[in-house]
Scaffold this active site. Structure first.
Site, PDB file in Angstrom:
ATOM      1  N   GLU A 253       0.848  -1.198   0.000  1.00 20.87           N
ATOM      2  CA  GLU A 253       0.000   0.000   0.000  1.00 20.87           C
ATOM      3  C   GLU A 253       0.872   1.231   0.000  1.00 20.87           C
ATOM      4  OE1 GLU A 253      -2.168   3.396   1.902  1.00 20.87           O
ATOM      5  OE2 GLU A 253      -0.267   2.483   2.404  1.00 20.87           O
TER       6      GLU A 253
ATOM      7  N   CYS B 209      -4.768  -3.478   1.805  1.00 23.28           N
ATOM      8  CA  CYS B 209      -4.118  -4.583   2.530  1.00 23.28           C
ATOM      9  C   CYS B 209      -4.309  -5.939   1.842  1.00 23.28           C
ATOM     10  CB  CYS B 209      -4.654  -4.652   3.955  1.00 23.28           C
ATOM     11  SG  CYS B 209      -4.488  -3.083   4.821  1.00 23.28           S
TER      12      CYS B 209
ATOM     13  N   SER C   8     -14.972   1.258   8.413  1.00 22.10           N
ATOM     14  CA  SER C   8     -14.064   0.224   7.911  1.00 22.10           C
ATOM     15  C   SER C   8     -14.279  -1.101   8.644  1.00 22.10           C
ATOM     16  CB  SER C   8     -12.604   0.668   8.003  1.00 22.10           C
ATOM     17  OG  SER C   8     -12.131   0.635   9.321  1.00 22.10           O
TER      18      SER C   8
ATOM     19  N   HIS D  83      -6.858 -11.004   8.183  1.00 23.44           N
ATOM     20  CA  HIS D  83      -6.148  -9.727   8.097  1.00 23.44           C
ATOM     21  C   HIS D  83      -6.328  -9.002   9.439  1.00 23.44           C
ATOM     22  CE1 HIS D  83      -4.826  -5.807   7.199  1.00 23.44           C
ATOM     23  NE2 HIS D  83      -6.038  -5.271   7.176  1.00 23.44           N
TER      24      HIS D  83
HETATM   25  N1  COA Z   1      -9.983  -0.715  28.528  1.00 23.00           N
HETATM   26  C1  COA Z   1     -10.358  -1.710  27.680  1.00 23.00           C
HETATM   27  N2  COA Z   1     -11.025  -1.471  26.522  1.00 23.00           N
HETATM   28  C2  COA Z   1     -11.293  -0.207  26.194  1.00 23.00           C
HETATM   29  C3  COA Z   1     -10.934   0.873  27.041  1.00 23.00           C
HETATM   30  C4  COA Z   1     -10.244   0.576  28.250  1.00 23.00           C
HETATM   31  N3  COA Z   1      -9.855   1.546  29.098  1.00 23.00           N
HETATM   32  N4  COA Z   1     -11.355   2.018  26.444  1.00 23.00           N
HETATM   33  C5  COA Z   1     -11.949   1.663  25.275  1.00 23.00           C
HETATM   34  N5  COA Z   1     -11.920   0.331  25.134  1.00 23.00           N
HETATM   35  C6  COA Z   1     -12.395  -0.464  23.989  1.00 23.00           C
HETATM   36  C7  COA Z   1     -13.731  -0.032  23.405  1.00 23.00           C
HETATM   37  O1  COA Z   1     -14.809  -0.562  24.145  1.00 23.00           O
HETATM   38  C8  COA Z   1     -13.616  -0.599  22.001  1.00 23.00           C
HETATM   39  O2  COA Z   1     -13.864  -1.987  22.018  1.00 23.00           O
HETATM   40  P1  COA Z   1     -14.988  -2.644  21.069  1.00 23.00           P
HETATM   41  O3  COA Z   1     -14.676  -2.197  19.659  1.00 23.00           O
HETATM   42  O4  COA Z   1     -14.808  -4.114  21.250  1.00 23.00           O
HETATM   43  O5  COA Z   1     -16.285  -2.106  21.547  1.00 23.00           O
HETATM   44  C9  COA Z   1     -12.143  -0.437  21.679  1.00 23.00           C
HETATM   45  O6  COA Z   1     -11.483  -0.250  22.923  1.00 23.00           O
HETATM   46  C10 COA Z   1     -11.837   0.756  20.781  1.00 23.00           C
HETATM   47  O7  COA Z   1     -12.446   1.893  21.327  1.00 23.00           O
HETATM   48  P2  COA Z   1     -13.108   2.979  20.384  1.00 23.00           P
HETATM   49  O8  COA Z   1     -13.692   4.042  21.243  1.00 23.00           O
HETATM   50  O9  COA Z   1     -13.995   2.314  19.388  1.00 23.00           O
HETATM   51  O10 COA Z   1     -11.783   3.530  19.669  1.00 23.00           O
HETATM   52  P3  COA Z   1     -11.594   4.621  18.569  1.00 23.00           P
HETATM   53  O11 COA Z   1     -12.814   5.434  18.353  1.00 23.00           O
HETATM   54  O12 COA Z   1     -10.375   5.356  18.970  1.00 23.00           O
HETATM   55  O13 COA Z   1     -11.348   3.804  17.207  1.00 23.00           O
HETATM   56  C11 COA Z   1     -10.387   2.293  15.648  1.00 23.00           C
HETATM   57  C12 COA Z   1     -10.691   2.544  17.124  1.00 23.00           C
HETATM   58  C13 COA Z   1      -9.838   0.886  15.488  1.00 23.00           C
HETATM   59  C14 COA Z   1     -11.663   2.433  14.818  1.00 23.00           C
HETATM   60  C15 COA Z   1      -9.329   3.325  15.181  1.00 23.00           C
HETATM   61  O14 COA Z   1      -8.120   3.070  15.836  1.00 23.00           O
HETATM   62  C16 COA Z   1      -9.083   3.340  13.695  1.00 23.00           C
HETATM   63  O15 COA Z   1      -9.769   4.050  12.954  1.00 23.00           O
HETATM   64  N6  COA Z   1      -8.075   2.565  13.232  1.00 23.00           N
HETATM   65  C17 COA Z   1      -7.754   2.480  11.837  1.00 23.00           C
HETATM   66  C18 COA Z   1      -8.867   1.801  11.102  1.00 23.00           C
HETATM   67  C19 COA Z   1      -8.638   0.405  10.802  1.00 23.00           C
HETATM   68  O16 COA Z   1      -7.651  -0.170  11.154  1.00 23.00           O
HETATM   69  N7  COA Z   1      -9.639  -0.125  10.100  1.00 23.00           N
HETATM   70  C20 COA Z   1      -9.617  -1.420   9.635  1.00 23.00           C
HETATM   71  C21 COA Z   1      -9.250  -1.395   8.208  1.00 23.00           C
HETATM   72  S1  COA Z   1      -9.261  -3.002   7.610  1.00 23.00           S
END
Ligand code: COA
Length: 396
Positions: free
Chosen positions: A84, A116, A206, A238
């Protein structure tokens, strides 16, 4: 010989990662949040961070070098470089790697792109080449530096790694089976316009798109005669972050109405998550790093077990397929070496990570020289007269 009688698959698999490592506690402290969100919530403990003098070419060549040192180059007439994070709009990163590795001029070399997913396209194309002429061997290199904007929600899901694998007839690691299931959907969940060094991502969308694609690819896989869920022993997904594999596997269990309990579900995927938790997202390499992790960290001998693979590339293209682990595969693994590579990364703090992230943008679009920071077999020296320059530290 008919193609149906030829067994084809992955004969060897090796990986490389970046020089530096950031513990996600550093990022959580900077963000002022509980590190449990990263360690547990998204299932990531660390991420590899590229030094100034490494990139997808140096990592890809470092992974491929291990394969060529063991197997030589005879019969390799194709190199497929999946990424990528390409370094040129025209010239394949594979041609740079081919040069660094001292491979024969009598070789076709191309770069493959679809977020990916493209290493899986490389695998499937390679299987076709080998099925047509079993004397040929195809080198597939998947190498990526996952890069999101500073202070964005994607930031903890960065990482960097490369895998290289050799596709041959009568493979020693994994025989890849047919059929496969495919699913393509023209969406904007994650993408990177030419003028950006970091991806644009709609994170929550995503996740939903990934799960919908899994459902679509699995459905086609089954309709084309693929085996049932119960006939697959382990799964390799993945992994943009390792929690995603858990979410995907839960979804597949639900779709297939499998009675498997939580412990049974975890047992089918947990060994595939070990390396990715420490490396972070490696885009095209991620699913095959997951495979290496499974083979090297499963306490049991997996010979004869069937692995289900789900490869997803945002935008989006995905594929479900299976492979069978071959007898004697354990003698081919580089487990101690691979663990040592992970342990030998240089720990950096938040300020060092931020400086390296900003460096990429600061040098874009002009000539520059890199500082010598790494000790690996290949170095990225910088750009002169718009040409990327590399160095092999020893003769290949
Ligand atoms: N302890 C344990 N878990 C915790 C926590 C804590 N203190 N605080 C939050 N969490 C958990 C949430 O409950 C959530 O779990 P769940 O999804 O099982 O419900 C997880 O942590 C993530 O929290 P969230 O608030 O959804 O995080 P975010 O808004 O920062 O976004 C992603 C997370 C992954 C969406 C973000 O990092 C992202 O956009 N990443 C890139 C996108 C990606 O990789 N996409 C896939 C492409 S294939």
């Amino acid at each position: 010989m008919t193609t149906a009688s030829i067994r084809v698959g992955i004969d060897d698999l090796a990986f490389a990662t970046a020089h530096n490592v950031l513990d996600l506690k550093e990022l959580a402290d900077h963000d002022g949040i509980d590190v449990g969100k990263f360690y547990v919530g998204i299932g990531q403990t660390q991420m590899s961070v590229a030094a100034e003098d490494e990139d997808i070419v140096t990592m890809g060549a470092a992974a491929a070098r291990q394969i060529l040192q063991r197997h030589g180059t005879t019969g390799i007439r194709t190199v497929l470089f999946a990424t990528e994070s390409g370094v040129d709009q025209s010239k394949s990163a594979g041609v740079y790697a081919h040069g660094l590795l001292g491979m024969s001029a009598h070789c076709r070399v191309v770069e493959l792109k679809q977020a990916c997913y493209s290493a899986t396209a490389g695998l499937q194309f390679a299987l076709g080449i080998v099925a047509r002429d079993p004397s040929e061997r195809v080198l597939v290199i998947a190498s990526d530096i996952a890069r999101y904007a500073l202070d964005s929600s994607g930031e903890p899901t960065q990482g960097a790694a490369a895998v290289a694998f050799l596709v041959t007839a009568d493979p020693s690691l994994i025989e890849i089976e047919s059929p496969t299931g495919l699913f393509t959907d023209d969406i904007h969940d994650f993408w990177r316009p030419n003028y950006r060094s970091a991806a644009v991502v709609d994170g929550k969308y995503s996740l939903a798109a990934y799960l919908q694609s899994l459902e679509g690819a699995w459905g086609e896989y089954r309709s084309r005669g693929g085996v049932s869920f119960g006939e697959i022993d382990r799964f390799c997904y993945h992994q943009p972050f390792t929690k995603m594999a858990k979410k995907a596997h839960d979804r597949l269990v639900a779709i297939t109405e499998s009675p498997l309990d939580a412990a049974g579900r975890a047992a089918q995927i947990e060994d595939s998550l070990t390396y990715n938790k420490q490396v972070g997202n490696s885009y095209t390499a991620s699913i095959y790093l997951g495979l290496l992790s499974l083979l090297e960290n499963a306490p049991d001998d997996l010979a004869g077990e069937r692995i289900g693979f789900f490869s997803y590339g945002s935008g989006s293209v995905s594929e479900f397929f299976t492979g069978v682990v071959q007898p004697g595969y354990r003698s081919l693994l580089r487990t101690e070496h691979d663990r040592q590579v992970l342990d030998a990364r240089r720990p950096i703090d938040y300020a060092q990570y931020r400086a390296l992230h900003e460096h990429v943008e600061a040098v874009r679009g002009g000539d520059f020289e890199t500082a010598a920071q790494t000790a690996g077999p290949f170095r990225f020296l910088g750009v002169r007269d718009d040409m990327r320059r590399y160095e092999a530290r020893e003769a290949q």
